[in-house]
Design an enzyme around this catalytic site. Structure first.
Site, PDB file in Angstrom:
ATOM      1  N   GLU A   1       0.824  -1.215   0.000  1.00 43.88           N
ATOM      2  CA  GLU A   1       0.000   0.000   0.000  1.00 43.88           C
ATOM      3  C   GLU A   1       0.858   1.264   0.000  1.00 43.88           C
ATOM      4  OE1 GLU A   1      -4.065  -0.883   2.264  1.00 43.88           O
ATOM      5  OE2 GLU A   1      -2.303  -1.384   3.483  1.00 43.88           O
TER       6      GLU A   1
ATOM      7  N   LYS B   1     -11.365   4.278   1.873  1.00 43.74           N
ATOM      8  CA  LYS B   1     -10.403   3.683   0.944  1.00 43.74           C
ATOM      9  C   LYS B   1     -11.217   2.876  -0.060  1.00 43.74           C
ATOM     10  CE  LYS B   1      -6.477   1.931   2.287  1.00 43.74           C
ATOM     11  NZ  LYS B   1      -5.406   1.074   2.843  1.00 43.74           N
TER      12      LYS B   1
END
Length: 120
Positions: free
Chosen positions: A21, A99
């Site tokens: 990420e 997200k």
């Protein structure tokens, strides 16, 4: 009392606890509500008596550019910057950060956190 609301700010960032990420990144959606008394701004047509939503957007964009492991941490940083900006006017702040397409094993559109801050 009134609220300034920025809805569905769409930004790209590098937030998360998983190593990938930090370099792959993801898309995020941010919503902000700031409650304040803008009666003087509405009467006097004076930007200095309210909060400039362009500045709120800039705060979000700048903080989104700083990597965080947790969305909770990111949300707290954004709220603290907003409070510093016009601390005398703000009564309440709420931020929701989502997200989009999180790295989960199942089909989940988004994962969101919601943080609220009541000025004491």
């Amino acid at each position: 009392m009134g609220k300034i609301i920025l809805e569905n700010i769409k930004l790209f960032g590098f937030h998360g606890c998983m190593p990938e990420e930090a370099y792959v990144g993801s898309y995020y959606t941010v919503n902000i509500e700031v409650e304040l008394d803008f009666s003087q701004a509405s009467i006097k047509d004076d930007l200095s008596k309210t909060i400039n939503y362009i500045h709120l957007y800039r705060i979000v964009k700048e903080e989104m550019a700083i990597n965080s492991k947790l969305l909770e941490h990111l949300a707290q940083r954004i709220i603290q910057r907003i409070k510093k900006y016009r601390t005398n006017l703000i009564k309440y702040t709420k931020i929701k950060i989502c997200k989009e397409n999180p790295p989960l094993q199942s089909s989940v559109d988004r994962v969101c956190i919601l943080l609220e801050d009541l000025r004491e």
